[in-house]
Design a protein around this motif. Structure first.
Motif, PDB file in Angstrom:
ATOM      1  N   LYS A   1       7.249   0.300 -15.479  1.00 35.01           N
ATOM      2  CA  LYS A   1       7.628   0.565 -14.089  1.00 35.01           C
ATOM      3  C   LYS A   1       6.722   1.638 -13.492  1.00 35.01           C
ATOM      4  N   LEU A   2       6.468   2.692 -14.269  1.00 34.83           N
ATOM      5  CA  LEU A   2       5.591   3.763 -13.792  1.00 34.83           C
ATOM      6  C   LEU A   2       4.156   3.264 -13.644  1.00 34.83           C
ATOM      7  N   LEU A   3       3.651   2.548 -14.644  1.00 33.49           N
ATOM      8  CA  LEU A   3       2.271   2.080 -14.607  1.00 33.49           C
ATOM      9  C   LEU A   3       2.040   1.111 -13.448  1.00 33.49           C
TER      10      LEU A   3
ATOM     11  N   ILE B   1      -0.558   2.120  -6.048  1.00 34.66           N
ATOM     12  CA  ILE B   1      -1.068   3.137  -5.117  1.00 34.66           C
ATOM     13  C   ILE B   1      -2.491   3.579  -5.488  1.00 34.66           C
ATOM     14  N   GLY B   2      -3.067   2.909  -6.491  1.00 34.64           N
ATOM     15  CA  GLY B   2      -4.446   3.200  -6.864  1.00 34.64           C
ATOM     16  C   GLY B   2      -4.643   4.531  -7.561  1.00 34.64           C
ATOM     17  N   LEU B   3      -3.645   4.950  -8.333  1.00 34.67           N
ATOM     18  CA  LEU B   3      -3.725   6.244  -9.013  1.00 34.67           C
ATOM     19  C   LEU B   3      -3.696   6.021 -10.522  1.00 34.67           C
ATOM     20  N   HIS B   4      -4.646   6.657 -11.230  1.00 38.18           N
ATOM     21  CA  HIS B   4      -4.698   6.518 -12.682  1.00 38.18           C
ATOM     22  C   HIS B   4      -3.673   7.423 -13.348  1.00 38.18           C
ATOM     23  N   VAL B   5      -3.201   6.983 -14.477  1.00 34.47           N
ATOM     24  CA  VAL B   5      -2.095   7.649 -15.148  1.00 34.47           C
ATOM     25  C   VAL B   5      -2.439   9.081 -15.569  1.00 34.47           C
TER      26      VAL B   5
END
Length: 304
Positions: free
Chosen positions: A39-41, A47-51
């Motif tokens: 769900k987080l990934l 939103i185009g944000l790396h973990v």
């Protein structure tokens, strides 16, 4: 390092391996953590944000989104607990230096007191079973073992004949994370197992299932769903209005012990709780029961 989708998948695999090997999580728990992480990934990918570039504000927006799509507070707490565990792992494994989830808060839950049955209601549940039916004695034995030993339903369906020590009146239980504990088993429960035995011996047992205690008509060990359905149907036949599940009998076990004067630490060990805080919920149940007793029976509360 450059973070690609392949790197993220490798991180995910290492994290799940860590949960399995280092934290000793069961397959069911591991699946739940994997689903919550996904769900987080998926949110971060959207939103185009790396973990590895996440900040606290990003996780707060993720948490707010869980509410917006209708996920309940209790499920939100579970998901966010998994997020905090994941970022602790990233720090531990050297992927990041600062933990962005350290100050991530979960929604406040109201106190939830689990349903439980009195010993008389457990007897009522058992007595409603038609023992002339093939599974009758088996179902009585299931109810008695759940109530007498306080087992989780997953522990019950995996209970083996080789885990029962009749002379010592103990059963060996493998709980969450394959943690082993010994739990006393009552003579009543052993008697119910004996009553079930003659039907079990007539079954054509599937290869590899011979050591499981509780079997279905096809000679295979029971599933959690089968036991849940059986208990709900039996509660309806017994005229019990409470919402019944296998966990209800576990709660009933703990409540009966506490009201009988057992120490909370002993109950914690018998239930296999890692934290005493989990066991303390039963002090609230007991207090509620005491309050109701006073309201019903104290002369100052009784109407003339």
């Amino acid at each position: 390092m450059e973070v690609t989708q392949k790197n993220i998948e490798n991180i995910r695999k290492r994290y799940l391996r860590y949960l399995k090997l280092q934290r000793g999580m069961s397959p069911n728990t591991l699946d739940a953590y994997a689903r919550d992480l996904d769900k987080l990934l998926n949110y971060l990918d959207g939103i185009g944000l790396h973990v590895l570039d996440v900040e606290l504000s990003d996780l707060q927006h993720f948490a707010a989104g869980l509410h917006d799509i209708g996920i309940g507070p209790r499920s939100q707490c579970r998901i966010l607990s998994g997020v905090r565990t994941f970022y602790k792992f990233l720090v531990l494994d050297g992927y990041i230096e600062q933990d962005p989830a350290e100050l991530l808060e979960s929604p406040v839950l109201g106190e939830h007191l689990p349903e439980f049955l009195t010993p008389a209601e457990v007897d009522q549940l058992k007595d409603s079973i038609d023992v002339s039916k093939p599974e009758g004695h088996r179902n009585r034995a299931i109810i008695e073992v759940l109530f007498s030993c306080g087992l989780r339903v997953s522990e019950l369906v995996n209970l083996k004949l080789s885990d029962i020590y009749r002379d010592e009146q103990f059963v060996r239980v493998f709980g969450k994370g394959s943690k082993e504990r010994l739990v006393p088993i009552s003579s009543t429960a052993l008697r119910e197992i004996d009553n079930y035995w003659s039907w079990r011996e007539e079954l054509k047992i599937k290869p590899g299932e011979e050591d499981y205690l509780f079997l279905n008509r096809r000679g295979a060990h029971l599933t959690r769903t089968m036991i849940l359905i059986m208990l709900k149907q039996q509660a309806e036949e017994a005229g019990i209005q409470k919402t019944i599940s296998p966990h209800t009998l576990r709660h009933s076990f703990a409540t009966a012990l506490l009201e009988g004067g057992a120490d909370l630490r002993v109950i914690q060990a018998l239930l296999g709780h890692e934290s005493i805080a989990t066991t303390e919920i039963y002090t609230h149940i007991s207090s509620q029961t005491l309050r109701q007793t006073i309201l019903e029976h104290h002369p100052r509360n009784m109407r003339k």
